[in-house]
Motif scaffolding. Structure first.
Motif, PDB file in Angstrom:
ATOM      1  N   ALA A  86      21.551  51.348  29.572  1.00  0.00           N
ATOM      2  CA  ALA A  86      20.669  52.521  29.500  1.00  0.00           C
ATOM      3  C   ALA A  86      21.334  53.682  28.783  1.00  0.00           C
ATOM      4  N   LYS A  87      22.660  53.798  28.931  1.00  0.00           N
ATOM      5  CA  LYS A  87      23.386  54.882  28.256  1.00  0.00           C
ATOM      6  C   LYS A  87      23.656  54.563  26.791  1.00  0.00           C
ATOM      7  N   ASP A  88      23.369  53.338  26.388  1.00  0.00           N
ATOM      8  CA  ASP A  88      23.395  52.937  24.971  1.00  0.00           C
ATOM      9  C   ASP A  88      24.697  53.317  24.273  1.00  0.00           C
ATOM     10  N   GLY A  89      25.806  52.940  24.890  1.00  0.00           N
ATOM     11  CA  GLY A  89      27.113  53.180  24.268  1.00  0.00           C
ATOM     12  C   GLY A  89      27.737  54.512  24.623  1.00  0.00           C
ATOM     13  N   ALA A  90      27.030  55.331  25.384  1.00  0.00           N
ATOM     14  CA  ALA A  90      27.524  56.678  25.689  1.00  0.00           C
ATOM     15  C   ALA A  90      28.283  56.743  27.019  1.00  0.00           C
ATOM     16  N   GLY A  91      28.480  55.603  27.660  1.00  0.00           N
ATOM     17  CA  GLY A  91      29.245  55.624  28.902  1.00  0.00           C
ATOM     18  C   GLY A  91      28.813  54.567  29.887  1.00  0.00           C
ATOM     19  N   SER A  92      29.391  54.639  31.076  1.00  0.00           N
ATOM     20  CA  SER A  92      29.086  53.686  32.132  1.00  0.00           C
ATOM     21  C   SER A  92      28.633  54.445  33.371  1.00  0.00           C
ATOM     22  N   ALA A  93      28.721  53.809  34.530  1.00  0.00           N
ATOM     23  CA  ALA A  93      28.226  54.416  35.773  1.00  0.00           C
ATOM     24  C   ALA A  93      29.237  55.435  36.296  1.00  0.00           C
ATOM     25  N   THR A  94      29.212  56.627  35.712  1.00  0.00           N
ATOM     26  CA  THR A  94      30.186  57.651  36.089  1.00  0.00           C
ATOM     27  C   THR A  94      29.707  58.519  37.249  1.00  0.00           C
ATOM     28  N   LEU A  95      28.469  58.979  37.200  1.00  0.00           N
ATOM     29  CA  LEU A  95      27.967  59.901  38.214  1.00  0.00           C
ATOM     30  C   LEU A  95      27.779  59.211  39.563  1.00  0.00           C
ATOM     31  N   SER A  96      27.166  58.016  39.528  1.00  0.00           N
ATOM     32  CA  SER A  96      26.977  57.279  40.783  1.00  0.00           C
ATOM     33  C   SER A  96      28.318  56.834  41.354  1.00  0.00           C
ATOM     34  N   MET A  97      29.272  56.510  40.480  1.00  0.00           N
ATOM     35  CA  MET A  97      30.593  56.116  40.965  1.00  0.00           C
ATOM     36  C   MET A  97      31.328  57.301  41.574  1.00  0.00           C
ATOM     37  N   ALA A  98      31.183  58.472  40.962  1.00  0.00           N
ATOM     38  CA  ALA A  98      31.802  59.668  41.526  1.00  0.00           C
ATOM     39  C   ALA A  98      31.227  59.964  42.906  1.00  0.00           C
ATOM     40  N   TYR A  99      29.915  59.837  43.035  1.00  0.00           N
ATOM     41  CA  TYR A  99      29.273  60.050  44.338  1.00  0.00           C
ATOM     42  C   TYR A  99      29.813  59.062  45.370  1.00  0.00           C
ATOM     43  N   ALA A 100      29.878  57.790  44.987  1.00  0.00           N
ATOM     44  CA  ALA A 100      30.353  56.763  45.909  1.00  0.00           C
ATOM     45  C   ALA A 100      31.820  56.979  46.274  1.00  0.00           C
TER      46      ALA A 100
ATOM     47  N   GLY B  72      25.952  47.812  37.277  1.00  0.00           N
ATOM     48  CA  GLY B  72      26.740  48.535  36.280  1.00  0.00           C
ATOM     49  C   GLY B  72      26.282  48.248  34.866  1.00  0.00           C
ATOM     50  N   ASP B  73      25.877  46.988  34.612  1.00  0.00           N
ATOM     51  CA  ASP B  73      25.379  46.624  33.290  1.00  0.00           C
ATOM     52  C   ASP B  73      24.087  47.375  32.962  1.00  0.00           C
ATOM     53  N   GLU B  74      23.276  47.567  33.977  1.00  0.00           N
ATOM     54  CA  GLU B  74      22.009  48.294  33.814  1.00  0.00           C
ATOM     55  C   GLU B  74      22.275  49.713  33.310  1.00  0.00           C
ATOM     56  N   VAL B  75      23.311  50.352  33.866  1.00  0.00           N
ATOM     57  CA  VAL B  75      23.639  51.718  33.468  1.00  0.00           C
ATOM     58  C   VAL B  75      24.256  51.750  32.074  1.00  0.00           C
ATOM     59  N   VAL B  76      25.178  50.835  31.810  1.00  0.00           N
ATOM     60  CA  VAL B  76      25.829  50.775  30.494  1.00  0.00           C
ATOM     61  C   VAL B  76      24.788  50.596  29.395  1.00  0.00           C
TER      62      VAL B  76
END
Length: 334
Positions: free
Chosen positions: A222-236, A216-220
């Motif tokens: 990479a999105k540089d303040g624009a969000g967290s793991a939303t798409l992968s979480m929605a899929y899961a 999750g930190d990797e995604v946060v």
């Protein structure tokens, strides 16, 4: 007829999650609730040529009650996303009250529904939902699930990358147990359906484990303040929700890791407590799901010394998170 409800449906997880559920033919009705924009999300989804009827509700005029009425399965991604530098404890302070209020609505309107909690931090928000349900006399541990599927999805993807064939990702199965934050995430890589290379070193194993735990930190970042793991979480979340729906409809043999109250099946829950050497009330383990919810909590099986160390390290943080969630409800009542 299956009615699925998404609470927090206009958010970063809620919208793609609602889209995936709308696209699934097993769902006949989709109820959406959020504090803003839900009618627009519902209108947008309603134009998709799949059978599910979609309705969106806002808080005024008993919107939450209307969304929940008649629901079979409720998925809760509501809350604020994690931002750079924000810990799951920071999230707790904001999201705990949101989850409490939604749980109160469920307890009074849809107490028999299956409840799938995505709102972070899951290690604490699931106990919050449980305590609210207990206060209303409607707690059924068999029907309450913390969604840890993203950890499983990440582990499967990362292992397939290492094996060198991403086409294997849907087939790779890696049990991930414990909880759903940092060190409480315990990937049992020794039990992966697809073995890691024989040359895989201890350092590489530690690096892979850390990547799964802190993906999750990797995604946060990479999105540089624009969000967290939303798409992968929605899929899961959709993947797990559909497994529960298949079980509701009578399909047998469905097993998936989930963070559950270990009283959901007392015999297997007590056996798991003995296996991990603690009286912790909640733990994520492979769960056999049936028409009434949790049928059996599966044992962890044979662990390597490395994995035993991961489980031991997870327990103290897990206990603290569970206590924090429980006390949020019970202490405020006092």
């Amino acid at each position: 007829m299956v009615k699925a409800v998404v609470l927090g449906a206009a958010g970063g997880i809620g919208q793609p999650l609602a889209l995936l559920l709308k696209a699934n033919p097993l769902i006949d009705e989709l109820g959406l609730f959020d504090i803003v924009n839900t009618p627009g999300v519902a209108a947008d989804l309603s134009h998709i040529s799949t059978p599910a009827k979609v309705e969106g509700y806002l808080p005024p005029d008993d919107g939450l009650k209307k969304a929940l009425t008649g629901s079979d399965i409720i998925v809760i991604p509501a809350g604020v996303p994690r931002k750079p530098g924000m810990t799951r404890d920071d999230l707790f302070k904001i999201n705990a009250g949101i989850v409490r209020d939604l749980a109160t609505g469920i307890a009074t309107t849809a107490p028999k529904a299956f409840i799938l909690v995505i709102s972070n931090p899951v290690n604490s928000t699931v106990p919050i939902v449980a305590e609210v349900l207990k206060q209303h006399g409607v707690f059924d541990p068999k029907r309450l699930f913390g969604v840890t599927t993203l950890d499983v999805v990440r582990a499967s993807t990362f292992v397939s990358e290492i094996v060198g064939d991403l086409s294997l990702a849907p087939k790779v199965v890696v049990p991930v147990v414990g909880g759903h934050s940092g060190l409480t995430i315990v990937p049992l890589l020794s039990q992966s359906s697809h073995a890691l290379p024989a040359s895989f070193s201890k350092d590489q194993l530690q690096a892979l484990t850390t990547r799964i735990q802190f993906g999750g930190d990797e995604v946060v970042k990479a999105k540089d303040g624009a969000g967290s793991a939303t798409l992968s979480m929605a899929y899961a979340g959709a993947e797990f929700a559909v497994k529960v729906i298949r079980a509701i409809k009578g399909e047998t043999g469905i097993v998936a890791p989930s963070y559950v109250h270990l009283s959901a099946d007392k015999a297997s829950g007590d056996a798991l407590k003995k296996e991990i050497g603690t009286e912790v009330e909640y733990f994520s383990a492979p769960v056999l799901i049936g028409t009434e919810g949790v049928v059996e909590i599966k044992p962890l099986g044979t662990l390597t010394e490395f994995e035993k160390g991961l489980v031991a390290a997870a327990i103290p943080e897990l206990e603290e998170s569970i206590s924090k969630g429980t006390l949020f409800i019970t202490a405020s009542k006092l």
